[in-house]
Design a protein around this motif. Structure first.
Motif, PDB file in Angstrom:
ATOM      1  N   GLU A   9       0.831  -1.192   0.000  1.00 31.86           N
ATOM      2  CA  GLU A   9       0.000   0.000   0.000  1.00 31.86           C
ATOM      3  C   GLU A   9       0.874   1.254   0.000  1.00 31.86           C
ATOM      4  O   GLU A   9       1.655   1.476   0.927  1.00 31.86           O
ATOM      5  N   ASN A  10       0.775   2.040  -1.070  1.00 34.50           N
ATOM      6  CA  ASN A  10       1.418   3.365  -1.174  1.00 34.50           C
ATOM      7  C   ASN A  10       2.906   3.328  -0.841  1.00 34.50           C
ATOM      8  O   ASN A  10       3.425   4.168  -0.107  1.00 34.50           O
ATOM      9  N   GLY A  23       4.736   5.400  -4.751  1.00 35.79           N
ATOM     10  CA  GLY A  23       3.336   5.211  -4.379  1.00 35.79           C
ATOM     11  C   GLY A  23       2.746   3.903  -4.881  1.00 35.79           C
ATOM     12  O   GLY A  23       1.571   3.843  -5.259  1.00 35.79           O
ATOM     13  N   SER A  25       1.020   0.383  -5.079  1.00 35.58           N
ATOM     14  CA  SER A  25       0.030  -0.433  -4.381  1.00 35.58           C
ATOM     15  C   SER A  25      -0.241  -1.681  -5.215  1.00 35.58           C
ATOM     16  O   SER A  25      -0.396  -1.597  -6.439  1.00 35.58           O
ATOM     17  N   LYS A  59       8.153   5.255   2.820  1.00 39.77           N
ATOM     18  CA  LYS A  59       6.743   5.415   3.183  1.00 39.77           C
ATOM     19  C   LYS A  59       5.983   4.184   2.739  1.00 39.77           C
ATOM     20  O   LYS A  59       6.447   3.403   1.919  1.00 39.77           O
ATOM     21  N   GLY A  60       4.785   4.030   3.289  1.00 41.08           N
ATOM     22  CA  GLY A  60       3.918   2.947   2.867  1.00 41.08           C
ATOM     23  C   GLY A  60       4.174   1.665   3.636  1.00 41.08           C
ATOM     24  O   GLY A  60       5.055   1.591   4.507  1.00 41.08           O
ATOM     25  N   ARG A 213       5.848   3.015 -10.701  1.00 43.22           N
ATOM     26  CA  ARG A 213       4.396   2.920 -10.581  1.00 43.22           C
ATOM     27  C   ARG A 213       3.856   1.762 -11.418  1.00 43.22           C
ATOM     28  O   ARG A 213       4.373   1.476 -12.497  1.00 43.22           O
TER      29      ARG A 213
END
Length: 282
Positions: A9-10, A23, A25, A59-60, A213
């Protein structure tokens, strides 16, 4: 262990000013071969390193059968096996000793460890190389040893990062057989590859990644439906590909064209080109 095999997730990871994962997911289902397709620098290996606890994300979150790979790294490691892109067997140890060392690191009890070693030597066709030093093995045999090592402790998820890169077609197909057999034995497989044929042959679903991505995610057949199943190529044209649903329509279009024209079946690289404007290259 119900729920997704892998849940991302992210996810974000920077290396200096470069955003390797941006980002991201993604969900991988238990019992599938999931293909991760993209060019060099797309973020494939960084994602695998995060999922296998070798790199921490900025992050994530990422979870393996519900275990957070940062906060529950030890539990996650017990569920995964890894065959990295670059050969990393211990060259001075024998085939058997490489496997025994891996079993010791995973604290396998001796009877189970020896049983699995014998089983996997047979499974990978390495029984007759049991006492051979790893340094004398061919590239293909070293890859087999790496897959045997990754499977030794019976992981729930097997990560294969470019497992057939640089191998001849015959050896590559032998490794495909091992990957499919691993799936039948109960493993979920996360496969990164540059080889279009490999992704189309093996994978239940494919995620195409570009610049960190996911830009497309579906079955190979469904991804091909996005562009059309037949391609007409005209040599010498900068954007010389036209896509059609069937060969009859493609042939009718080609009949009105001048110059060298090729009609062929579309593949996943065509999907990638349409989405990114670039080709997949090892």
């Amino acid at each position: 262990m119900d729920g997704p095999a892998i849940e991302i997730e992210n996810l974000v990871k920077h290396y200096g000013q470069v955003k390797a994962v941006d980002g991201l997911s993604l969900t991988v289902r238990p019992g599938e071969i999931f293909g991760f397709l993209g060019p060099n620098g797309a973020g494939k290996t960084t994602t695998v390193r995060i999922l296998t606890t070798l790199t921490k994300p900025d992050k994530g979150t990422a979870r393996v059968f519900g275990h957070d790979v940062v906060r529950e790294a030890v539990a996650a490691k017990g569920l995964i096996g890894v065959c990295p892109q670059h050969t990393n067997v211990d060259a001075e140890l024998s085939v058997y000793e490489n496997l025994k060392l891996h079993g010791l690191l995973h604290r396998m009890d001796p009877p189970r460890r020896e049983s699995r070693i014998n089983e996997l030597l047979e499974f990978t066709g390495l029984s007759d190389r049991r006492k051979a030093q790893a340094k004398v093995l061919s590239g293909g045999l070293k890859r087999r040893l790496m897959i045997a090592r990754a499977l030794l402790h019976q992981p729930r998820i097997l990560f294969l990062d470019e497992p057939t890169v640089g191998l001849d077609p015959q050896t590559r197909r032998r490794l495909w057989e091992l990957i499919q057999a691993s799936l039948r034995s109960g493993a979920t497989i996360f496969l990164t590859t540059h080889y279009i044929e490999e992704a189309e042959k093996l994978c239940h679903r494919v995620g195409i990644i570009d610049q960190g991505r996911i830009i497309a995610l579906d079955t190979p057949a469904a991804l091909l439906e996005r562009v059309g199943r037949v391609v007409v190529e005209c040599a010498g044209e900068e954007d010389g590909m036209t896509f059609f649903e069937d060969r009859d329509r493609a042939a009718a279009h080609a009949a009105d064209m001048s110059g060298d024209v090729l009609i062929r079946t579309a593949n996943l690289e065509d999907v990638f080109i349409r989405l990114t404007g670039r080709r997949v290259r090892p």
